[in-house]
Design a protein around this motif. Structure first.
Motif, PDB file in Angstrom:
ATOM      1  N   THR A  26       0.764  -1.071  -0.008  1.00  0.00           N
ATOM      2  CA  THR A  26      -0.077  -0.059   0.014  1.00  0.00           C
ATOM      3  C   THR A  26       0.888   1.354  -0.014  1.00  0.00           C
ATOM      4  O   THR A  26       1.726   1.394   0.811  1.00  0.00           O
ATOM      5  CB  THR A  26      -0.876   0.176   1.377  1.00  0.00           C
ATOM      6  OG1 THR A  26      -1.661  -1.018   1.259  1.00  0.00           O
ATOM      7  CG2 THR A  26      -1.879   1.233   1.079  1.00  0.00           C
ATOM      8  N   GLY A  28       1.427   5.319  -0.215  1.00  0.00           N
ATOM      9  CA  GLY A  28       0.851   6.508  -0.092  1.00  0.00           C
ATOM     10  C   GLY A  28       1.239   7.647  -0.979  1.00  0.00           C
ATOM     11  O   GLY A  28       2.560   7.679  -1.149  1.00  0.00           O
ATOM     12  N   GLN A  68      -2.903   4.741  -1.900  1.00  0.00           N
ATOM     13  CA  GLN A  68      -3.746   5.555  -0.886  1.00  0.00           C
ATOM     14  C   GLN A  68      -3.614   6.926  -1.220  1.00  0.00           C
ATOM     15  O   GLN A  68      -2.472   7.377  -0.649  1.00  0.00           O
ATOM     16  CB  GLN A  68      -3.487   4.947   0.616  1.00  0.00           C
ATOM     17  CG  GLN A  68      -4.499   5.522   1.587  1.00  0.00           C
ATOM     18  CD  GLN A  68      -4.498   4.843   3.003  1.00  0.00           C
ATOM     19  OE1 GLN A  68      -4.624   3.658   3.039  1.00  0.00           O
ATOM     20  NE2 GLN A  68      -4.035   5.858   3.910  1.00  0.00           N
ATOM     21  N   ASN A  70      -3.541  10.792   0.156  1.00  0.00           N
ATOM     22  CA  ASN A  70      -3.399  11.465   1.337  1.00  0.00           C
ATOM     23  C   ASN A  70      -2.973  12.748   1.130  1.00  0.00           C
ATOM     24  O   ASN A  70      -2.372  13.233   0.259  1.00  0.00           O
ATOM     25  CB  ASN A  70      -2.233  10.769   2.357  1.00  0.00           C
ATOM     26  CG  ASN A  70      -2.401   9.312   2.794  1.00  0.00           C
ATOM     27  OD1 ASN A  70      -3.146   8.842   3.634  1.00  0.00           O
ATOM     28  ND2 ASN A  70      -2.088   8.465   1.979  1.00  0.00           N
ATOM     29  N   ALA A  78       0.519   8.142   8.420  1.00  0.00           N
ATOM     30  CA  ALA A  78      -0.041   7.294   7.742  1.00  0.00           C
ATOM     31  C   ALA A  78       0.893   5.989   7.711  1.00  0.00           C
ATOM     32  O   ALA A  78       0.657   4.750   8.050  1.00  0.00           O
ATOM     33  CB  ALA A  78      -0.553   7.430   6.413  1.00  0.00           C
ATOM     34  N   THR A  80       3.677   5.726   9.819  1.00  0.00           N
ATOM     35  CA  THR A  80       4.103   5.104  11.135  1.00  0.00           C
ATOM     36  C   THR A  80       2.941   4.292  11.773  1.00  0.00           C
ATOM     37  O   THR A  80       3.333   3.572  12.857  1.00  0.00           O
ATOM     38  CB  THR A  80       4.743   6.348  12.121  1.00  0.00           C
ATOM     39  OG1 THR A  80       3.511   7.385  12.132  1.00  0.00           O
ATOM     40  CG2 THR A  80       5.754   7.033  11.430  1.00  0.00           C
ATOM     41  N   THR A  81       1.846   4.669  11.551  1.00  0.00           N
ATOM     42  CA  THR A  81       0.720   3.800  12.176  1.00  0.00           C
ATOM     43  C   THR A  81       0.264   2.398  11.392  1.00  0.00           C
ATOM     44  O   THR A  81      -0.593   2.007  11.609  1.00  0.00           O
ATOM     45  CB  THR A  81      -0.513   4.688  12.196  1.00  0.00           C
ATOM     46  OG1 THR A  81      -0.813   5.356  10.939  1.00  0.00           O
ATOM     47  CG2 THR A  81      -0.214   5.995  13.271  1.00  0.00           C
ATOM     48  N   GLY A  82       1.074   2.362   9.849  1.00  0.00           N
ATOM     49  CA  GLY A  82       0.821   1.028   9.313  1.00  0.00           C
ATOM     50  C   GLY A  82      -0.336   1.321   8.558  1.00  0.00           C
ATOM     51  O   GLY A  82      -0.801   0.012   7.904  1.00  0.00           O
ATOM     52  N   LYS A  83      -0.885   2.319   8.149  1.00  0.00           N
ATOM     53  CA  LYS A  83      -1.870   2.477   7.062  1.00  0.00           C
ATOM     54  C   LYS A  83      -1.597   2.292   5.641  1.00  0.00           C
ATOM     55  O   LYS A  83      -2.009   2.024   4.792  1.00  0.00           O
ATOM     56  CB  LYS A  83      -2.842   3.751   7.447  1.00  0.00           C
ATOM     57  CG  LYS A  83      -3.517   3.985   8.843  1.00  0.00           C
ATOM     58  CD  LYS A  83      -4.112   5.141   8.889  1.00  0.00           C
ATOM     59  CE  LYS A  83      -4.800   5.504  10.121  1.00  0.00           C
ATOM     60  NZ  LYS A  83      -5.414   6.852  10.509  1.00  0.00           N
ATOM     61  N   ILE A  84      -0.286   2.910   5.570  1.00  0.00           N
ATOM     62  CA  ILE A  84       0.386   2.541   4.144  1.00  0.00           C
ATOM     63  C   ILE A  84       1.894   1.754   4.607  1.00  0.00           C
ATOM     64  O   ILE A  84       2.373   1.742   5.697  1.00  0.00           O
ATOM     65  CB  ILE A  84       0.549   3.634   3.487  1.00  0.00           C
ATOM     66  CG1 ILE A  84       1.554   4.672   4.331  1.00  0.00           C
ATOM     67  CG2 ILE A  84      -0.778   4.219   3.100  1.00  0.00           C
ATOM     68  CD1 ILE A  84       1.781   5.967   3.572  1.00  0.00           C
ATOM     69  N   ASN A  85       2.592   1.161   3.453  1.00  0.00           N
ATOM     70  CA  ASN A  85       3.464   0.480   3.590  1.00  0.00           C
ATOM     71  C   ASN A  85       4.982   1.291   3.073  1.00  0.00           C
ATOM     72  O   ASN A  85       5.857   1.128   3.406  1.00  0.00           O
ATOM     73  CB  ASN A  85       3.656  -0.813   3.013  1.00  0.00           C
ATOM     74  CG  ASN A  85       2.566  -1.895   3.400  1.00  0.00           C
ATOM     75  OD1 ASN A  85       1.460  -1.874   2.499  1.00  0.00           O
ATOM     76  ND2 ASN A  85       2.492  -1.991   4.593  1.00  0.00           N
TER      77      ASN A  85
END
Length: 246
Positions: A26, A28, A68, A70, A78, A80-85
């Motif tokens: 994923t 960003g 994704q 943003n 995004a 650092t919180t794992g929402k994207i790789n």
């Protein structure tokens, strides 16, 4: 009754199929980072040099890719919180950012540009804008540098270059500062924006653009760096950048 020989075979097939399933990365990106990352008006799909590069890297390491969108300031949170790789955008490598995330091999370098209303023929220097209100993109490396000069009446921060351009045209700020390739590309594609680049402007900062991963993802970082090195050698990186005038 199912044969005791069939069950192990089914299990083996399932394990093999799972092993062959592709990883999905994923990525960003931002919607307003032309020509690095943006949404194509005709297809409504992500496009740009960093989109193409991330797609090529994913293919090279045998993974699927999902983008994704943003706002620029939301990219690092995004990640650092794992929402994207992976971040693949017009993001500079800085010491402050390196404390939080890990960057790949740099893929491009540039500085900021100054732009003013199209009807303003003056090629300003920084000193000539003393006391004037100017704009910069929030989260950019040069926003802090402009504020630190203590020259301007105010350095207003914007989520997008488009919003900043609008305020320049409306006279709410005297000049805007944005990533030079992005500003130049937008002006060249849409002369009716009502702004122009200031000739002779020397950027305060010239930075190196790289992709980024979270601190705990050394495997992906190594894979990304290996692909970038390969693309530098075989000309694929230059081909991707030149497609977007970089």
């Amino acid at each position: 009754m199912i044969s005791r020989f069939i069950i192990p075979c089914i299990a083996a097939i399932f394990i093999a199929a799972t092993a062959m399933a592709k990883e999905t990365i994923t990525v960003g990106i931002t919607p307003t980072g032309v020509p690095f990352t943006f949404v194509d008006a005709a297809t409504q799909k992500p496009t740009g040099a960093m989109v193409d590069l991330a797609t090529a890297i994913a293919a090279d390491i045998g993974a699927d890719v999902q983008f994704q969108i943003n706002a620029f300031p939301a990219l690092i949170p995004a990640l650092t919180t794992g929402k994207i790789n992976l971040i693949s955008a017009s993001m500079f490598v800085t010491a402050k950012r390196q404390e939080i995330i890990d960057f790949s091999i740099p893929v491009y370098a540039y500085g900021e540009a100054m732009f003013v209303a199209a009807g303003d023929s003056n090629d300003y220097t920084i000193d000539q804008l003393k006391g004037q209100d100017v704009g910069a993109q929030i989260g950019s490396t040069y926003a802090d540098a402009l504020q630190a000069l203590g020259v301007f009446g105010q350095v207003k921060l914007y989520d997008s270059i488009a919003d900043m351009m609008r305020d320049v045209v409306l006279g709410r700020i005297k000049a805007g500062f944005g990533d030079r390739p992005i500003v130049a590309y937008q002006i060249s594609r849409n002369p009716k924006l009502g702004v122009r680049l200031v000739g002779g402007y020397r950027p305060l900062n010239e930075g190196k653009v790289a992709l980024a991963v979270a601190k705990n993802n050394s495997q992906l970082l190594n894979e990304v760096n290996t692909s970038i090195a390969k693309f530098e050698k075989n000309g694929e990186l230059a081909k991707i950048l030149s497609k977007y005038g970089l």
